[in-house]
Design an enzyme around this catalytic site. Sequence first.
Site, PDB file in Angstrom:
ATOM      1  N   ARG A 151       0.806  -1.225   0.000  1.00 47.89           N
ATOM      2  CA  ARG A 151       0.000   0.000   0.000  1.00 47.89           C
ATOM      3  C   ARG A 151       0.841   1.279   0.000  1.00 47.89           C
ATOM      4  NH1 ARG A 151      -2.978  -3.403   3.213  1.00 47.89           N
ATOM      5  NH2 ARG A 151      -1.581  -2.960   4.919  1.00 47.89           N
ATOM      6  N   ASP A 171       9.380  -6.708  -6.100  1.00 46.45           N
ATOM      7  CA  ASP A 171       8.540  -7.299  -5.062  1.00 46.45           C
ATOM      8  C   ASP A 171       8.237  -8.727  -5.487  1.00 46.45           C
ATOM      9  OD1 ASP A 171       6.529  -8.230  -3.404  1.00 46.45           O
ATOM     10  OD2 ASP A 171       5.623  -6.244  -3.143  1.00 46.45           O
ATOM     11  N   CYS A 239      11.977   4.734   4.913  1.00 48.53           N
ATOM     12  CA  CYS A 239      10.972   5.060   5.942  1.00 48.53           C
ATOM     13  C   CYS A 239      10.249   3.781   6.342  1.00 48.53           C
ATOM     14  CB  CYS A 239       9.955   6.078   5.413  1.00 48.53           C
ATOM     15  SG  CYS A 239      10.646   7.696   5.071  1.00 48.53           S
ATOM     16  N   ALA A 240      10.879   2.602   6.108  1.00 49.51           N
ATOM     17  CA  ALA A 240      10.184   1.326   6.380  1.00 49.51           C
ATOM     18  C   ALA A 240      10.674   0.716   7.691  1.00 49.51           C
ATOM     19  CB  ALA A 240      10.379   0.375   5.213  1.00 49.51           C
ATOM     20  N   ARG A 241      11.829   0.077   7.668  1.00 51.98           N
ATOM     21  CA  ARG A 241      12.388  -0.532   8.878  1.00 51.98           C
ATOM     22  C   ARG A 241      13.907  -0.459   8.844  1.00 51.98           C
ATOM     23  NH1 ARG A 241       8.788   0.221  11.430  1.00 51.98           N
ATOM     24  NH2 ARG A 241       7.471  -1.132  12.663  1.00 51.98           N
ATOM     25  N   ASP A 265      14.432   7.422   8.122  1.00 48.60           N
ATOM     26  CA  ASP A 265      13.492   7.645   9.239  1.00 48.60           C
ATOM     27  C   ASP A 265      13.615   6.499  10.241  1.00 48.60           C
ATOM     28  OD1 ASP A 265      11.238   8.974  10.567  1.00 48.60           O
ATOM     29  OD2 ASP A 265      10.065   7.235   9.941  1.00 48.60           O
ATOM     30  N   GLU A 270      17.557   1.864  17.383  1.00 48.88           N
ATOM     31  CA  GLU A 270      16.805   3.081  17.753  1.00 48.88           C
ATOM     32  C   GLU A 270      16.684   3.130  19.263  1.00 48.88           C
ATOM     33  OE1 GLU A 270      13.119   3.107  15.555  1.00 48.88           O
ATOM     34  OE2 GLU A 270      14.131   2.966  13.635  1.00 48.88           O
ATOM     35  N   HIS A 289      12.037   8.174  13.365  1.00 49.92           N
ATOM     36  CA  HIS A 289      10.944   7.195  13.175  1.00 49.92           C
ATOM     37  C   HIS A 289       9.566   7.863  13.349  1.00 49.92           C
ATOM     38  CE1 HIS A 289       9.997   2.628  13.481  1.00 49.92           C
ATOM     39  NE2 HIS A 289       8.998   3.270  12.916  1.00 49.92           N
ATOM     40  N   GLY A 291       7.288   8.223  10.723  1.00 51.94           N
ATOM     41  CA  GLY A 291       6.429   7.938   9.560  1.00 51.94           C
ATOM     42  C   GLY A 291       4.945   8.048   9.877  1.00 51.94           C
ATOM     43  N   ALA A 292       4.539   7.549  11.031  1.00 52.61           N
ATOM     44  CA  ALA A 292       3.108   7.540  11.365  1.00 52.61           C
ATOM     45  C   ALA A 292       2.741   8.700  12.294  1.00 52.61           C
ATOM     46  CB  ALA A 292       2.761   6.218  12.040  1.00 52.61           C
TER      47      ALA A 292
END
Length: 328
Positions: A151, A171, A239-241, A265, A270, A289, A291-292
Site C-alpha cells: 500500500r 517485489d 521510511c520502512a524498517r 526515518d 533506535e 521514526h 512515519g506515522a
Amino acid sequence: MRRVAVTDGMAKEAVKKLENGGCEVVLGAINHQNLASGALGEFDAVIVRSATKLTREILEASQPRLKVIARAGVGVDNIDVKAASEFGIPVVNSPRSSTQSVVELTIGHLLGSLRHIPQADRSLRSGEWAKSEFMGTELYGKRLGLIGFGRIAQGVARVAQAFGMEVHSYDPYLAPSIAKKFGVTLHKNVDNLFRTCTHISVHCNLTDETHHLINKKRINMMPGVDPFNLKCGNHIVNCARGGIVDEDAAYAALKSEQLSSLALDVFEHEPVDPESPFLQHQRFHGTPHIGAATIEAQRRVGLDIVDSVLTVLDGGIASTTINSDDIA
Ligand code: MLT
C-alpha cells in the site's frame, strides 16, 4: 470490568471509544522489570506502539488473563508473536491507518534530499546566504526504484508519477498485473532494480530475506546518471524498517560519493546513538521514526486498533489478527 493497558500513548478519541466500550483504561509506560514480573496479568488487553517490547518472558507472566495484544501501528517487531501464538493470545495491528502519512514523509525525504532542504536550512540558521552551494536536481524524468510494492509503495508511486518520475519496483510476492495497473516496471531480479534506478525507496518488512538488502554491492550498481545522461547522483530513502539498509555500507558510499544522499526515518538501532557518524555527514539527513506521526494517522491508528481490541474482548475474531493461523 475489562481492563486495558495503553503503554505508549494513544489519541484521546480512541481512549474515549475504549471507555465507551466498557473498559477501564490505564495509560502510561510500564517498565520492563514490572512487565517481566507480571504487570500485564492485571489486564485483559494491552495496546503498545513501538516503545514497549513484549518478550516471551513478559507474555508468559501475563497469563492467564491477557486476551489480546494490540500494536497501534504496522510493524510487530517489538512483539514476540511466536510466543503470543503459543500462549493463545491474538496479536492485532492497524495496517492501513498510517499509509498516507508514510507516503508523504517518503516524498518529503526525497524532495529534501534532492533540494538539500535540511542542509540549506542549517546553513541559513548559521547566518550564511549560500545560494550557489545548494544546486539540486528534479524528480522529473528520474527512475525511482521501490523495494516492495504494498500500500505505501503504491501511494509513493502515484505521487512520484505525478512528478514525472519513471517508477520501477522489486517485489517477489507481487502479481505482475498489479504493477501493470500502476504503470510500474516490475523487476524479477533485485540487482536489476539497482542497475536501473538512481533513486531507491524502501517499502518492505524487515525479514531474514530483506536484512541488509541494500548493501555495498547493490549501492555500487546504481548508475548515478538519469535517462537523459544527467549526473543526478544516487539517492536512498528508508521510511520502512531499520536493518534493511546496511548502515556501514551506506556510510562508506556517502563518503566515497557513490551515494549522493541518504535519508533515514528508521535505523538499525533506535534511538540513534548521538555519536553516530551519520549525524556529522552533510549529505545525510534523518528523522526519529516519525512515519506515522501525524494527527490524522494517530487518530486512525487509535480508532482502528480499539475496534480490533473490542472485537476480541467481545469474543470475536478481529480481521487484523496477524497470528490467527498459528494460535495454539
Ligand atoms: C509502524 O510500524 O506503524 C510505524 O513504523 C510507526 C511506528 O512504529 O510508530
